[in-house]
Design a protein around this motif. Structure first.
Motif, mmCIF file in Angstrom:
data_model
loop_
_atom_site.group_PDB
_atom_site.id
_atom_site.type_symbol
_atom_site.label_atom_id
_atom_site.label_comp_id
_atom_site.label_asym_id
_atom_site.label_seq_id
_atom_site.Cartn_x
_atom_site.Cartn_y
_atom_site.Cartn_z
ATOM 1 N N LEU A 178 58.300 71.241 -34.552
ATOM 2 C CA LEU A 178 56.867 72.072 -35.123
ATOM 3 C C LEU A 178 57.029 72.973 -35.894
ATOM 4 C CD1 LEU A 178 55.248 73.076 -31.505
ATOM 5 C CD2 LEU A 178 54.211 72.227 -33.867
ATOM 6 N N ALA A 179 58.644 73.238 -36.364
ATOM 7 C CA ALA A 179 59.450 74.541 -37.699
ATOM 8 C C ALA A 179 59.187 73.583 -38.917
ATOM 9 C CB ALA A 179 60.556 75.348 -37.407
ATOM 10 N N GLN A 180 59.663 72.219 -38.352
ATOM 11 C CA GLN A 180 59.641 71.373 -39.653
ATOM 12 C C GLN A 180 58.173 71.078 -40.827
ATOM 13 O OE1 GLN A 180 61.628 67.939 -39.328
ATOM 14 N NE2 GLN A 180 63.382 68.634 -38.790
ATOM 15 N N SER A 181 57.208 71.072 -39.660
ATOM 16 C CA SER A 181 55.709 70.743 -39.694
ATOM 17 C C SER A 181 55.211 72.016 -40.594
ATOM 18 C CB SER A 181 54.916 70.700 -38.273
ATOM 19 O OG SER A 181 55.412 69.588 -37.673
ATOM 20 N N GLN A 182 55.739 73.996 -40.077
ATOM 21 C CA GLN A 182 55.341 74.959 -40.376
ATOM 22 C C GLN A 182 55.250 75.207 -41.764
ATOM 23 O OE1 GLN A 182 57.194 78.077 -39.404
ATOM 24 N NE2 GLN A 182 55.529 80.268 -40.409
ATOM 25 N N LEU A 183 56.638 74.303 -42.152
ATOM 26 C CA LEU A 183 57.255 74.427 -43.278
ATOM 27 C C LEU A 183 56.866 73.446 -44.668
ATOM 28 C CD1 LEU A 183 61.074 74.786 -42.711
ATOM 29 C CD2 LEU A 183 60.084 76.315 -43.460
ATOM 30 N N GLY A 184 56.021 72.096 -43.609
ATOM 31 C CA GLY A 184 55.600 71.219 -45.118
ATOM 32 C C GLY A 184 54.078 71.853 -45.011
ATOM 33 N N LEU A 185 53.639 72.695 -44.155
ATOM 34 C CA LEU A 185 52.373 73.512 -44.607
ATOM 35 C C LEU A 185 52.386 74.757 -45.008
ATOM 36 C CD1 LEU A 185 50.425 73.851 -40.109
ATOM 37 C CD2 LEU A 185 49.671 71.999 -42.349
ATOM 38 N N LEU B 19 49.630 64.378 -48.775
ATOM 39 C CA LEU B 19 50.523 65.902 -48.134
ATOM 40 C C LEU B 19 50.275 65.934 -47.339
ATOM 41 C CD1 LEU B 19 49.449 67.742 -51.688
ATOM 42 C CD2 LEU B 19 51.502 66.819 -50.880
ATOM 43 N N LEU B 20 49.486 65.810 -46.069
ATOM 44 C CA LEU B 20 49.545 66.231 -44.709
ATOM 45 C C LEU B 20 49.819 64.915 -43.409
ATOM 46 C CD1 LEU B 20 45.329 67.972 -44.632
ATOM 47 C CD2 LEU B 20 47.922 68.957 -44.632
ATOM 48 N N GLN B 21 50.230 64.072 -44.685
ATOM 49 C CA GLN B 21 50.526 62.798 -43.527
ATOM 50 C C GLN B 21 51.991 62.918 -42.740
ATOM 51 O OE1 GLN B 21 49.871 59.040 -45.414
ATOM 52 N NE2 GLN B 21 47.987 58.512 -44.047
ATOM 53 N N PRO B 22 52.858 63.784 -43.606
ATOM 54 C CA PRO B 22 54.266 63.479 -42.901
ATOM 55 C C PRO B 22 54.181 65.087 -41.544
ATOM 56 C CG PRO B 22 54.108 63.942 -45.519
ATOM 57 C CD PRO B 22 52.755 63.663 -45.046
ATOM 58 N N VAL B 23 53.204 65.982 -41.786
ATOM 59 C CA VAL B 23 53.852 67.107 -41.451
ATOM 60 C C VAL B 23 53.189 66.513 -40.346
ATOM 61 C CG1 VAL B 23 52.181 69.056 -41.171
ATOM 62 C CG2 VAL B 23 53.683 69.142 -43.119
ATOM 63 N N ASP B 24 51.220 65.720 -40.365
ATOM 64 C CA ASP B 24 50.629 65.306 -39.252
ATOM 65 C C ASP B 24 51.426 64.587 -37.688
ATOM 66 O OD1 ASP B 24 48.018 64.728 -37.336
ATOM 67 O OD2 ASP B 24 48.597 62.902 -38.836
ATOM 68 N N LYS B 25 51.951 64.049 -38.099
ATOM 69 C CA LYS B 25 53.453 62.896 -37.400
ATOM 70 C C LYS B 25 54.061 64.218 -37.082
ATOM 71 C CE LYS B 25 52.992 59.286 -40.619
ATOM 72 N NZ LYS B 25 54.210 57.415 -41.695
ATOM 73 N N GLN B 26 54.892 64.636 -37.976
ATOM 74 C CA GLN B 26 55.470 65.673 -37.246
ATOM 75 C C GLN B 26 54.737 66.360 -36.513
ATOM 76 O OE1 GLN B 26 56.684 68.036 -40.642
ATOM 77 N NE2 GLN B 26 58.917 66.833 -40.504
ATOM 78 N N ILE B 27 54.181 67.377 -36.529
ATOM 79 C CA ILE B 27 53.396 67.393 -35.215
ATOM 80 C C ILE B 27 52.685 67.024 -33.996
ATOM 81 C CG2 ILE B 27 50.773 68.716 -34.921
ATOM 82 C CD1 ILE B 27 51.366 70.558 -37.123
ATOM 83 N N THR B 28 52.190 65.543 -34.287
ATOM 84 C CA THR B 28 51.888 64.840 -32.987
ATOM 85 C C THR B 28 53.647 63.921 -32.471
ATOM 86 O OG1 THR B 28 50.227 63.517 -34.677
ATOM 87 C CG2 THR B 28 51.112 62.538 -32.663
ATOM 88 N N ALA B 29 54.164 64.073 -33.289
ATOM 89 C CA ALA B 29 56.017 63.404 -32.191
ATOM 90 C C ALA B 29 56.377 64.601 -31.392
ATOM 91 C CB ALA B 29 56.611 63.209 -33.557
ATOM 92 N N SER B 30 55.703 66.550 -32.082
ATOM 93 C CA SER B 30 55.919 67.055 -31.041
ATOM 94 C C SER B 30 55.471 67.280 -30.091
ATOM 95 C CB SER B 30 56.507 68.346 -31.608
ATOM 96 O OG SER B 30 55.090 69.135 -32.527
#
Length: 110
Positions: free
Chosen positions: A60-67, A91-102
């Motif tokens: 989630l922290a990585q996702s926040q940085l991506g966003l 641009l949003l796909q990596p963030v979406d994957k991280q959020i889905t994983a978390s």
């Protein structure tokens, strides 16, 4: 006085570890030998929960940085330049994957 959620979770984990240390001392006595196996299973489960929560927080922290990076990019572009939706999706796909994983880790815990 309110406690920041990350501080509260660290405090909770410290208390959990302290409780397990006290339980281990108690279980070392011969009178409580029959409780060692269930306590070991509980300790293992708690370690799995702790691992899942830590992994989720990191993702989630990585996702926040991506966003935040995406928002910074969009603010730099300004209102005059249109960004194609396909580029936004890319641009949003990596963030979406991280959020889905978390969320997957957290749902495992729950």
């Amino acid at each position: 006085m309110s406690t920041h959620p990350s501080h509260a979770s660290l405090l909770a984990m410290a208390q959990l570890h302290a409780a397990f240390e006290a339980l281990q001392v108690l279980l070392s006595q011969p009178d409580h030998a029959d409780l060692r196996a269930p306590a070991a299973q509980l300790a293992h489960l708690c370690r799995e929960i702790e691992h899942a929560v830590v992994e989720s927080v990191c993702l989630l922290a990585q996702s926040q940085l991506g966003l935040q990076a995406l928002l910074d990019l969009l603010s730099c572009l300004g209102e005059d330049i249109r960004l194609p939706s396909s580029r936004l999706k890319e641009l949003l796909q990596p963030v979406d994957k991280q959020i889905t994983a978390s969320l997957g880790y957290l749902s495992k815990v729950l």
